[in-house]
Motif scaffolding. Structure first.
Motif, PDB file in Angstrom:
ATOM      1  N   ARG A  78      36.004  69.520  -7.726  1.00 62.15           N
ATOM      2  CA  ARG A  78      35.163  68.412  -8.177  1.00 62.15           C
ATOM      3  C   ARG A  78      33.911  68.300  -7.298  1.00 62.15           C
ATOM      4  O   ARG A  78      32.798  68.123  -7.799  1.00 62.15           O
ATOM      5  CB  ARG A  78      35.960  67.107  -8.132  1.00 62.15           C
ATOM      6  CG  ARG A  78      35.149  65.875  -8.539  1.00 62.15           C
ATOM      7  CD  ARG A  78      35.961  64.609  -8.305  1.00 62.15           C
ATOM      8  NE  ARG A  78      36.986  64.446  -9.312  1.00 62.15           N
ATOM      9  CZ  ARG A  78      36.835  63.701 -10.423  1.00 62.15           C
ATOM     10  NH1 ARG A  78      35.698  63.067 -10.640  1.00 62.15           N
ATOM     11  NH2 ARG A  78      37.825  63.592 -11.289  1.00 62.15           N
ATOM     12  N   ASP A 113      24.311  60.081   5.043  1.00 60.89           N
ATOM     13  CA  ASP A 113      23.239  59.833   4.085  1.00 60.89           C
ATOM     14  C   ASP A 113      21.919  59.934   4.849  1.00 60.89           C
ATOM     15  O   ASP A 113      21.583  59.039   5.624  1.00 60.89           O
ATOM     16  CB  ASP A 113      23.384  58.451   3.463  1.00 60.89           C
ATOM     17  CG  ASP A 113      22.259  58.121   2.486  1.00 60.89           C
ATOM     18  OD1 ASP A 113      21.312  58.939   2.352  1.00 60.89           O
ATOM     19  OD2 ASP A 113      22.310  57.042   1.862  1.00 60.89           O
ATOM     20  N   GLU A 161      20.067  61.411  -2.501  1.00 60.85           N
ATOM     21  CA  GLU A 161      20.643  61.568  -3.842  1.00 60.85           C
ATOM     22  C   GLU A 161      21.852  62.498  -3.807  1.00 60.85           C
ATOM     23  O   GLU A 161      22.886  62.224  -4.424  1.00 60.85           O
ATOM     24  CB  GLU A 161      19.600  62.121  -4.814  1.00 60.85           C
ATOM     25  CG  GLU A 161      20.150  62.300  -6.231  1.00 60.85           C
ATOM     26  CD  GLU A 161      19.154  62.950  -7.175  1.00 60.85           C
ATOM     27  OE1 GLU A 161      19.534  63.210  -8.332  1.00 60.85           O
ATOM     28  OE2 GLU A 161      18.009  63.226  -6.745  1.00 60.85           O
ATOM     29  N   ARG A 215      24.809  60.665  -2.204  1.00 61.70           N
ATOM     30  CA  ARG A 215      25.443  59.705  -3.104  1.00 61.70           C
ATOM     31  C   ARG A 215      26.289  60.412  -4.162  1.00 61.70           C
ATOM     32  O   ARG A 215      27.356  59.943  -4.544  1.00 61.70           O
ATOM     33  CB  ARG A 215      24.370  58.846  -3.782  1.00 61.70           C
ATOM     34  CG  ARG A 215      23.529  58.003  -2.832  1.00 61.70           C
ATOM     35  CD  ARG A 215      24.231  56.673  -2.483  1.00 61.70           C
ATOM     36  NE  ARG A 215      25.403  56.813  -1.635  1.00 61.70           N
ATOM     37  CZ  ARG A 215      25.342  56.890  -0.300  1.00 61.70           C
ATOM     38  NH1 ARG A 215      24.178  56.886   0.322  1.00 61.70           N
ATOM     39  NH2 ARG A 215      26.442  56.978   0.408  1.00 61.70           N
ATOM     40  N   ARG A 216      25.818  61.549  -4.641  1.00 57.98           N
ATOM     41  CA  ARG A 216      26.593  62.302  -5.637  1.00 57.98           C
ATOM     42  C   ARG A 216      27.856  62.880  -5.011  1.00 57.98           C
ATOM     43  O   ARG A 216      28.924  62.903  -5.632  1.00 57.98           O
ATOM     44  CB  ARG A 216      25.725  63.403  -6.242  1.00 57.98           C
ATOM     45  CG  ARG A 216      24.607  62.895  -7.154  1.00 57.98           C
ATOM     46  CD  ARG A 216      23.615  63.986  -7.503  1.00 57.98           C
ATOM     47  NE  ARG A 216      24.278  65.122  -8.123  1.00 57.98           N
ATOM     48  CZ  ARG A 216      23.878  66.383  -8.016  1.00 57.98           C
ATOM     49  NH1 ARG A 216      22.812  66.670  -7.256  1.00 57.98           N
ATOM     50  NH2 ARG A 216      24.513  67.344  -8.627  1.00 57.98           N
ATOM     51  N   GLU A 226      29.429  61.591  -2.434  1.00 59.27           N
ATOM     52  CA  GLU A 226      30.306  60.450  -2.204  1.00 59.27           C
ATOM     53  C   GLU A 226      31.040  60.064  -3.481  1.00 59.27           C
ATOM     54  O   GLU A 226      32.257  59.816  -3.468  1.00 59.27           O
ATOM     55  CB  GLU A 226      29.498  59.269  -1.684  1.00 59.27           C
ATOM     56  CG  GLU A 226      30.329  58.026  -1.421  1.00 59.27           C
ATOM     57  CD  GLU A 226      29.501  56.900  -0.838  1.00 59.27           C
ATOM     58  OE1 GLU A 226      29.345  56.868   0.390  1.00 59.27           O
ATOM     59  OE2 GLU A 226      29.009  56.057  -1.624  1.00 59.27           O
ATOM     60  N   GLU A 227      30.325  60.026  -4.577  1.00 63.07           N
ATOM     61  CA  GLU A 227      30.953  59.674  -5.850  1.00 63.07           C
ATOM     62  C   GLU A 227      32.037  60.678  -6.218  1.00 63.07           C
ATOM     63  O   GLU A 227      33.111  60.303  -6.703  1.00 63.07           O
ATOM     64  CB  GLU A 227      29.905  59.602  -6.964  1.00 63.07           C
ATOM     65  CG  GLU A 227      30.489  59.165  -8.297  1.00 63.07           C
ATOM     66  CD  GLU A 227      29.428  59.032  -9.380  1.00 63.07           C
ATOM     67  OE1 GLU A 227      29.755  58.497 -10.450  1.00 63.07           O
ATOM     68  OE2 GLU A 227      28.286  59.478  -9.158  1.00 63.07           O
ATOM     69  N   ALA A 228      31.772  61.966  -5.968  1.00 60.98           N
ATOM     70  CA  ALA A 228      32.766  62.994  -6.282  1.00 60.98           C
ATOM     71  C   ALA A 228      34.029  62.800  -5.461  1.00 60.98           C
ATOM     72  O   ALA A 228      35.147  62.918  -5.977  1.00 60.98           O
ATOM     73  CB  ALA A 228      32.176  64.384  -6.041  1.00 60.98           C
ATOM     74  N   VAL A 274      35.057  59.910  -3.916  1.00 64.63           N
ATOM     75  CA  VAL A 274      35.697  58.619  -4.169  1.00 64.63           C
ATOM     76  C   VAL A 274      36.369  58.583  -5.536  1.00 64.63           C
ATOM     77  O   VAL A 274      37.433  57.975  -5.697  1.00 64.63           O
ATOM     78  CB  VAL A 274      34.659  57.478  -4.026  1.00 64.63           C
ATOM     79  CG1 VAL A 274      35.237  56.151  -4.485  1.00 64.63           C
ATOM     80  CG2 VAL A 274      34.203  57.373  -2.579  1.00 64.63           C
ATOM     81  N   ARG A 275      35.772  59.257  -6.517  1.00 61.70           N
ATOM     82  CA  ARG A 275      36.344  59.246  -7.866  1.00 61.70           C
ATOM     83  C   ARG A 275      37.429  60.300  -8.057  1.00 61.70           C
ATOM     84  O   ARG A 275      38.034  60.387  -9.117  1.00 61.70           O
ATOM     85  CB  ARG A 275      35.240  59.443  -8.914  1.00 61.70           C
ATOM     86  CG  ARG A 275      34.307  58.256  -9.035  1.00 61.70           C
ATOM     87  CD  ARG A 275      33.309  58.425 -10.157  1.00 61.70           C
ATOM     88  NE  ARG A 275      32.474  57.252 -10.320  1.00 61.70           N
ATOM     89  CZ  ARG A 275      32.798  56.193 -11.057  1.00 61.70           C
ATOM     90  NH1 ARG A 275      33.964  56.187 -11.709  1.00 61.70           N
ATOM     91  NH2 ARG A 275      31.979  55.162 -11.166  1.00 61.70           N
ATOM     92  N   SER A 276      37.665  61.101  -7.038  1.00 61.76           N
ATOM     93  CA  SER A 276      38.740  62.084  -7.105  1.00 61.76           C
ATOM     94  C   SER A 276      40.067  61.409  -6.757  1.00 61.76           C
ATOM     95  O   SER A 276      40.112  60.233  -6.414  1.00 61.76           O
ATOM     96  CB  SER A 276      38.477  63.231  -6.128  1.00 61.76           C
ATOM     97  OG  SER A 276      38.694  62.795  -4.785  1.00 61.76           O
ATOM     98  N   ARG A 315      33.073  58.330   2.463  1.00 62.70           N
ATOM     99  CA  ARG A 315      31.841  57.570   2.546  1.00 62.70           C
ATOM    100  C   ARG A 315      30.760  58.346   3.301  1.00 62.70           C
ATOM    101  O   ARG A 315      31.006  58.904   4.363  1.00 62.70           O
ATOM    102  CB  ARG A 315      32.088  56.242   3.269  1.00 62.70           C
ATOM    103  CG  ARG A 315      32.847  55.200   2.467  1.00 62.70           C
ATOM    104  CD  ARG A 315      31.948  54.542   1.422  1.00 62.70           C
ATOM    105  NE  ARG A 315      30.688  54.101   2.000  1.00 62.70           N
ATOM    106  CZ  ARG A 315      30.546  52.971   2.685  1.00 62.70           C
ATOM    107  NH1 ARG A 315      31.586  52.181   2.906  1.00 62.70           N
ATOM    108  NH2 ARG A 315      29.360  52.624   3.147  1.00 62.70           N
TER     109      ARG A 315
END
Length: 278
Positions: free
Chosen positions: A46, A200, A208, A211-212, A214-216, A218-220, A226
């Motif tokens: 991911r 960051d 950017e 943040r992408r 981090e999202e990968a 956290v959403r895994s 963080r």
């Protein structure tokens, strides 16, 4: 322990939850190790979809650990190490690097992952100066007061405390800077603290990407990862004197030679620093 890739069989002991990714096993997957399961490898894939060279996050972190340990063992006189969140044993662990330079070095690894504890204790069964202790690294009071830690290390003498690749996975209510403050207050003068952390850079392009990433994370199924700002990371070193060059990209903290290849964008998103307690 060798990190060479071998055929992976997803069979786990009954006490290991393979329905949720483990921080230690995910890092093992990032390092091309063999002690991970499909749920862990899915996290890696991911993150790779965001940054194909994502494995550099783990590699730079590991190489930072090696260089920091060499620095402390070779230049500070410290022979005690408290390595928090050690992860799965791989090539060039803290105790191997430190004891090659200072054979009398003592290392205590702290982790709570059952896979880490099982592998680590088996690997170090005959090593009287290196130990694994089961404790939650995000509860510093418990670590500092742990009877095993107190039995293996002398807390009235300088210690090297490592929090490498750990604090960005903390998702509790306490501030990471507060966690570190508790550790730092317990350390005697002359101790050293090393921290590495997802970063960051706060520039348009790199922020950017952070943040992408981090999202990968956290959403895994891992659920943590963080990417904090420089100010947030600097707060974790409060009360300490940073060693030059301060908080910088892990790949650029006292590298072993001149840089020929430019850094990959993902390498700007993990930083580290080392500091001394006055």
């Amino acid at each position: 322990m060798s990190s060479a890739k071998s055929a992976l069989v997803d069979v786990a002991p009954v006490y290991i939850d393979t329905t949720r990714a483990s921080i230690a096993r995910v890092y093992d997957a990032f390092l091309n190790g063999k002690d991970n399961y499909e749920i862990d490898r899915e996290v890696f894939r991911r993150v790779q979809r965001v940054a194909p060279e994502a494995a550099l996050l783990a590699r730079d972190n590991r190489e930072f650990l090696i260089r920091v340990t060499r620095f402390i063992a070779g230049q500070t006189g410290i022979t005690q190490y408290l390595d928090c969140g050690s992860g799965l044993p791989t090539a060039e662990n803290t105790h191997q690097v430190a004891r090659r330079i200072q054979p009398e070095s003592r290392v205590v690894y702290i982790d709570i992952d059952p896979v880490v504890l099982a592998h680590g204790r088996a690997l170090l069964e005959d090593n009287e100066d290196t130990h694994f202790v089961a404790a939650d690294i995000f509860r510093p009071e418990e670590v500092i007061e742990n009877a095993q830690v107190l039995g293996y290390l002398e807390l009235d003498e300088p210690i090297a405390l490592f929090q490498l690749g750990t604090l960005h996975h903390y998702d509790g209510e306490r501030c990471p800077a507060d966690i570190m403050r508790c550790y730092i207050e317990a350390l005697p003068s002359g101790s050293y603290v090393a921290i590495s952390h997802f970063f960051d850079p706060e520039t348009p392009e790199q922020s950017e990407l952070a943040r992408r990433l981090e999202e990968a994370f956290v959403r895994s199924s891992l659920g943590t990862g963080r990417f904090r700002t420089r100010a947030e990371i600097e707060a974790m070193f409060a009360g300490l004197d940073l060693i030059e060059p301060g908080i910088t990209r892990c790949a650029e903290w006292w590298p072993d030679g001149p840089r020929i290849r430019p850094l990959d964008p993902v390498q700007h998103c993990i930083v580290g620093g080392v500091a001394r307690k006055p």
